[in-house]
Design a protein around this motif. Structure first.
Motif, PDB file in Angstrom:
ATOM      1  N   PHE A 175       0.835  -1.202   0.000  1.00  0.00           N
ATOM      2  CA  PHE A 175       0.000   0.000   0.000  1.00  0.00           C
ATOM      3  C   PHE A 175       0.872   1.256   0.000  1.00  0.00           C
ATOM      4  N   ALA A 176       1.895   1.275   0.854  1.00  0.00           N
ATOM      5  CA  ALA A 176       2.774   2.437   0.957  1.00  0.00           C
ATOM      6  C   ALA A 176       3.545   2.672  -0.335  1.00  0.00           C
ATOM      7  N   ASP A 177       3.997   1.612  -0.984  1.00  0.00           N
ATOM      8  CA  ASP A 177       4.734   1.753  -2.245  1.00  0.00           C
ATOM      9  C   ASP A 177       3.880   2.443  -3.305  1.00  0.00           C
ATOM     10  N   THR A 229       9.519   8.453  -1.900  1.00  0.00           N
ATOM     11  CA  THR A 229       9.970   7.064  -1.910  1.00  0.00           C
ATOM     12  C   THR A 229       9.457   6.380  -0.646  1.00  0.00           C
ATOM     13  N   SER A 230       9.395   5.060  -0.688  1.00  0.00           N
ATOM     14  CA  SER A 230       8.847   4.296   0.430  1.00  0.00           C
ATOM     15  C   SER A 230       9.861   3.287   0.946  1.00  0.00           C
ATOM     16  N   SER A 231       9.928   3.145   2.264  1.00  0.00           N
ATOM     17  CA  SER A 231      10.752   2.120   2.892  1.00  0.00           C
ATOM     18  C   SER A 231       9.953   1.470   4.005  1.00  0.00           C
ATOM     19  N   HIS A 232      10.267   0.204   4.296  1.00  0.00           N
ATOM     20  CA  HIS A 232       9.479  -0.566   5.262  1.00  0.00           C
ATOM     21  C   HIS A 232      10.309  -0.874   6.494  1.00  0.00           C
ATOM     22  N   LEU A 233       9.723  -0.676   7.658  1.00  0.00           N
ATOM     23  CA  LEU A 233      10.370  -1.019   8.932  1.00  0.00           C
ATOM     24  C   LEU A 233       9.649  -2.232   9.527  1.00  0.00           C
ATOM     25  N   ALA A 282       5.608   1.808   7.459  1.00  0.00           N
ATOM     26  CA  ALA A 282       6.206   2.171   6.186  1.00  0.00           C
ATOM     27  C   ALA A 282       6.430   3.671   6.205  1.00  0.00           C
ATOM     28  N   VAL A 283       7.615   4.097   5.820  1.00  0.00           N
ATOM     29  CA  VAL A 283       7.974   5.514   5.858  1.00  0.00           C
ATOM     30  C   VAL A 283       8.070   6.056   4.436  1.00  0.00           C
ATOM     31  N   LEU A 284       7.345   7.121   4.163  1.00  0.00           N
ATOM     32  CA  LEU A 284       7.415   7.810   2.877  1.00  0.00           C
ATOM     33  C   LEU A 284       8.307   9.033   3.049  1.00  0.00           C
ATOM     34  N   SER A 285       9.277   9.217   2.174  1.00  0.00           N
ATOM     35  CA  SER A 285      10.251  10.301   2.309  1.00  0.00           C
ATOM     36  C   SER A 285      10.291  11.147   1.044  1.00  0.00           C
ATOM     37  N   VAL A 319       3.053   5.346   7.407  1.00  0.00           N
ATOM     38  CA  VAL A 319       1.829   4.554   7.246  1.00  0.00           C
ATOM     39  C   VAL A 319       1.822   3.480   8.325  1.00  0.00           C
ATOM     40  N   LEU A 320       0.714   3.394   9.067  1.00  0.00           N
ATOM     41  CA  LEU A 320       0.587   2.462  10.186  1.00  0.00           C
ATOM     42  C   LEU A 320      -0.641   1.576  10.000  1.00  0.00           C
ATOM     43  N   ASP A 321      -0.609   0.448  10.667  1.00  0.00           N
ATOM     44  CA  ASP A 321      -1.811  -0.379  10.740  1.00  0.00           C
ATOM     45  C   ASP A 321      -2.900   0.377  11.489  1.00  0.00           C
ATOM     46  N   ARG A 322      -4.131   0.208  11.046  1.00  0.00           N
ATOM     47  CA  ARG A 322      -5.275   0.758  11.778  1.00  0.00           C
ATOM     48  C   ARG A 322      -5.955  -0.388  12.507  1.00  0.00           C
ATOM     49  N   HIS A 323      -5.643  -0.526  13.780  1.00  0.00           N
ATOM     50  CA  HIS A 323      -6.124  -1.665  14.553  1.00  0.00           C
ATOM     51  C   HIS A 323      -7.647  -1.624  14.688  1.00  0.00           C
ATOM     52  N   GLY A 324      -8.244  -2.782  14.510  1.00  0.00           N
ATOM     53  CA  GLY A 324      -9.696  -2.891  14.597  1.00  0.00           C
ATOM     54  C   GLY A 324     -10.396  -2.638  13.280  1.00  0.00           C
TER      55      GLY A 324
END
Length: 252
Positions: A13-15, A26-30, A64-67, A76-81
């Protein structure tokens, strides 16, 4: 859904979102294994509303970090629930002192659907304009408290949060500062060494003096409200101004 599948969905999704936003992102994943990077990122999320509330209940386990080339970052974070959706928040630059954020409205994050194309339209019309305004205000505030440097002299200014900062230095001096742990904000040109580790900070200040002196560049340490004290090679670290430390998860 397996954790691996969820992580892949977030990264994918972030990409796509990065490619749909205006300007060059650009996108990177942690992943969960990047605990130190995730902890640093969580401390810099610039939000006092939806995202802050989510992090208070669910510690950051992946992101995921967009720079953008000017130093702007989104996370970008998970939306819990919520199975089909994410959270997006602005990230505060590392290189700006804490006082730069005072009186600056937080560019609070937003909830996004699981559609990167619709999400890009939402972000471009809402969060990005608010984030750009907040960034410009914070960078202007930071520059107000820093004494200008010259090509032949780097002026290092103590900040109220215990960090040391300088701006408008040449490429040679900037390279020396970065080699010794200073972080540069690409838009404002501010170089900053955090006061979180005073030993490391002191060691850096002692070592950059001789390095800069060898390049024909003097250094000066400045405390706001006092005269600037020039020196070519500080032998020891002067005492930093007394500050009250905020908790790690401070509000911006």
């Amino acid at each position: 859904m397996h954790d691996h599948d969820t992580s892949e969905r977030l990264a994918s999704f972030a990409d796509v979102l990065a490619g749909e936003l205006p300007d060059n992102w650009t996108s990177s994943h942690l992943p969960p294994e990047a605990k130190d990077d995730l902890a640093d990122l969580a401390d810099r999320i610039w939000d006092l509303d939806l995202v802050a509330a989510s992090l208070a209940e669910h510690p950051l386990r992946r992101a995921a970090v967009l720079s953008r080339p000017d130093g702007a970052q989104l996370v970008v974070l998970d939306r819990h629930g919520v199975r089909d959706g994410f959270l997006l928040a602005a990230v505060a630059p590392r290189a700006l002192p804490d006082e730069a954020y005072r009186a600056v409205a937080e560019p609070n994050g937003v909830a996004l659907p699981d559609d990167p194309f619709l999400s890009a339209e939402q972000v471009a019309g809402d969060l990005l304009p608010r984030y750009d305004i907040a960034l410009a205000q914070a960078r202007a505030n930071a520059l107000e408290g820093i004494q200008p440097s010259r090509p032949d002299r780097v002026v290092l200014t103590w900040q109220q949060d215990g960090s040391v900062a300088t701006a408008s230095v040449g490429d040679s001096a900037g390279a020396v500062l970065e080699q010794h742990g200073f972080l540069r904000d690409p838009q404002s040109g501010i170089y900053r060494f955090s006061g979180d580790d005073t030993r490391a900070q002191g060691r850096a200040l002692r070592e950059i003096g001789p390095r800069l002196d060898a390049l024909g560049i003097g250094t000066a340490l400045h405390h706001p409200g006092t005269r600037t004290a020039p020196t070519s090679a500080p032998a020891s670290l002067p005492p930093a101004p007394a500050v009250s430390r905020a908790p790690a998860s401070k509000a911006r």
